[in-house]
Design an enzyme around this catalytic site. Sequence first.
Site, short mmCIF file in Angstrom:
data_model
loop_
_atom_site.label_atom_id
_atom_site.label_comp_id
_atom_site.label_asym_id
_atom_site.label_seq_id
_atom_site.Cartn_x
_atom_site.Cartn_y
_atom_site.Cartn_z
CB CYS A 9 -0.93 0.00 1.21
SG CYS A 9 -1.99 1.47 1.22
CB CYS A 30 -19.58 0.52 -0.07
SG CYS A 30 -18.27 -0.60 0.47
NE ARG A 40 -17.07 -4.55 -6.58
CZ ARG A 40 -17.44 -4.54 -5.29
NH1 ARG A 40 -16.55 -4.37 -4.35
NH2 ARG A 40 -18.70 -4.69 -4.97
#
Length: 332
Positions: free
Chosen positions: A59, A128, A260
């Site tokens: 990340c 979401c 997804r």
Amino acid sequence: MIRNNWTKKEIQVIYEMPLLELVYRAATVHRLHNRTAEVQVCTLLSVKTGGCSEDCAYCPQAARYHTDIQVHPLMQTEEVLRYAEKAKTAGSTRFCMGAAWREVRDNRDFDRVLEMVKGVNALGMEVCCTLGMLTESQANRLAEAGLYAYNHNLDTSADYYQEIITTRDYDDRLNTLEKVRKAGISVCCGGIIGLGETHEDRINMLLTLSTLPEHPESVPINALVPIQGTPLEKNPKVDIWEMVRMIATARILMPKSMVRLSAGRAEMSIPEQAFCFMAGANSIFAGEKLLTTPNPSFEEDQQMFDLLGLEAMEAFKTAKAPKMSTLGSATL
Ligand code: SF4
């Protein structure tokens, strides 16, 4: 049949099938449980970027890595709602807001996120959030504000987790998922491939997901996008067939979940994405950015949908079986 009692051996047999056979079986399961022409279109906005105290090795938003990320405090509600309206106009039905936090704190920032949730909900979109770990009362407050889904990925297997993240453990993730479920919020939970994990790790992650008391309603499958400055910057690109194999296996194990096709799509050609849809993917992130990484534009996706005969799924629509099944005996 929806099963929550898959065994590792069964999953291994599915995962290791010859690829075309696996895709055929996944496509069959997909047709039995879902309208295959419909693809859910979601937009993900980073509402608070960078400066995160966690050490997720993939990340760029982790404060400890030196990346090109533009650190940004929590956005103003009005600005977020403008993005949400734009996404809705472009065809998105789900709007996901991500904040680079380890966990939610009960402070003014959280109050602002609750305002954002109410505002997006009022637009008629599925709202979401992905905000890190939650307490039970925070999950309840989000639910009361109208939160439809909460994303909290497992990322990888329990065994490999500590190679990727040391600042929290797998049980922390599972505990938050339990609180989300208890608050009546839909669960979005998947993982990333290309982190250096083995095939066994992928199978173990799918085992954890598919044996939760209820399958996550959404299962994002991400391909690592290596970012300069992160510990995984030199990891090789994920082969498309690895993505197809993960998607197909997830589809067979969790027939009704929205699988997804997530990060990594910007590097995929239309034929490669078509293979992923064939293997059972029925949800994408649309819009130029996926948190901080590039993603195809709405226009490019519309062209792809036209070409492949796909259409955007309406909001708040659970997966439905086709009216008439002509597929006979799908055994998986
Ligand atoms: S918790 Fe989220 S934002 Fe923070 S380093 Fe991990 S993936 Fe990045």
